[in-house]
Scaffold this active site. Sequence first.
Site, PDB file in Angstrom:
ATOM      1  CG  HIS A  17      -2.051  -1.013   1.085  1.00  0.00           C
ATOM      2  ND1 HIS A  17      -3.292  -0.709   0.584  1.00  0.00           N
ATOM      3  CD2 HIS A  17      -2.079  -2.337   1.369  1.00  0.00           C
ATOM      4  CE1 HIS A  17      -4.052  -1.788   0.583  1.00  0.00           C
ATOM      5  NE2 HIS A  17      -3.336  -2.798   1.048  1.00  0.00           N
ATOM      6  CG  HIS A 106      -0.264 -12.812   6.205  1.00  0.00           C
ATOM      7  ND1 HIS A 106       0.712 -11.853   6.018  1.00  0.00           N
ATOM      8  CD2 HIS A 106      -1.114 -12.679   5.162  1.00  0.00           C
ATOM      9  CE1 HIS A 106       0.450 -11.166   4.924  1.00  0.00           C
ATOM     10  NE2 HIS A 106      -0.649 -11.653   4.380  1.00  0.00           N
ATOM     11  CG  ASP A 366      -5.888 -13.133  -5.964  1.00  0.00           C
ATOM     12  OD1 ASP A 366      -6.466 -13.089  -7.056  1.00  0.00           O
ATOM     13  OD2 ASP A 366      -5.024 -12.314  -5.603  1.00  0.00           O
TER      14      ASP A 366
END
Length: 426
Positions: A17, A106, A366
């Site tokens: 970002h 993650h 996704d």
Amino acid sequence: MSTFGDYFRVTTYGESHCRSVGCIVDGCPPGMELTEDDIQPQMTRRRPGQSNITTPRNEKDRVLIQSGTEFGVTLGTPIGMMVLNEDQRPKDYGNSTMDRFPRPSHADWTYLEKYGVKASSGGGRSSARETIGRVAAGSIAEKYLRLAYGVEIVAFTTSVGAVHLFPPTAEHPSPSTNPAFLSLVESIDRKTVDSFLPVRCPDAAASTKMVEYISDFKERNDSIGGTVTCVIRNAPSGLGEPCFDKLEAMLAHAMLSIPATKGFEIGSGFAGCEVPGSTHNDPFVSSTAELPSGVAESGAARTGHPRPKLTTKTNFSGGIQGGISNGAPIYFRVAFKPAATIGQEQTTATYDGSAEGILAAKGRHDPCVVPRAIPIVEAMAALVVMDAVLAQQARHTAKSLLPPLQQTLASAKPAGNGVTEDAGSL
């Protein structure tokens, strides 16, 4: 570090970002025509928002060449390329729950352990946005390889979850023994692959099943993994650096550096362990193959890579023997895990380990990363082959400056009937 390659060096930058992502490419040969039009097609294939089974993040991913070319020609100096992040939503990550709890599987926790600080939005450097620089650089490498050697690199989806393009059978435990797969390796092209959007699996029945399979996981706010197969055709023989930088080792390094990858196999792969050596060995035969269309023979000789005198009758090796390319098609498969960020509630613990809790991650992700990974796999393959080509060109140039040898092993005549025994050695 964030740099890949020795002779063709690529450094990527940017987070999920931040304002932009991109790369610096050092070592590109001068004098090659290059514009954004050479790079954009692969960027478009990689971009998000392509279908209803990919992330809805809407990024155009328009690439801008900032340096290293003039009047559309490479100068030999570093090539800088940039892509703006236009559809950032860092606010999706600015809530107290995601600030306190790392997402299961993650990179949130491991990045914090490594650096003592982490990007608070998206995946930071672990996000697939980082791969934009790889794809841009790979497009440059690929153009050179295509012009100089006629190299073709094509990747396609071979499985999503339990749905396989070539399901393993008792007769064909590995696709490398399946005539349908071997035919695909010789003929598949990107136009055909992209005609089977959105999953890029070149079979109508399997493609339909894969779309339904992914859609089911998406509806349940879940994710699923799969595999990508990549073939490299017309790569010169002699590429690869024994012992630690064997060509398959560098391909494995490149592929396993892509986010979400969990496995790599080349040629017959793991299933090749189930067949005897008498079946698995690739017999040598005389090569009568012609050069790829559009590549002059003088060009091949000029680069130090004339056509090999031998080829192999079978190709269980996947185009590489002893860590060095043998001129046959190189093919390998890469495994991608299910995306770690999902919308379902999952148990986790706070960063300091003081409490357990429930996390339902936000953001746009996704349900299956495999379809968009296709151009990333192709790009990393191009970077590996490009680096190996430049290393081999340097070796051939250095050798060409020496006086010629009176006799070499290749020119020596075999004694007797030409049948020899191999005592074997380590």
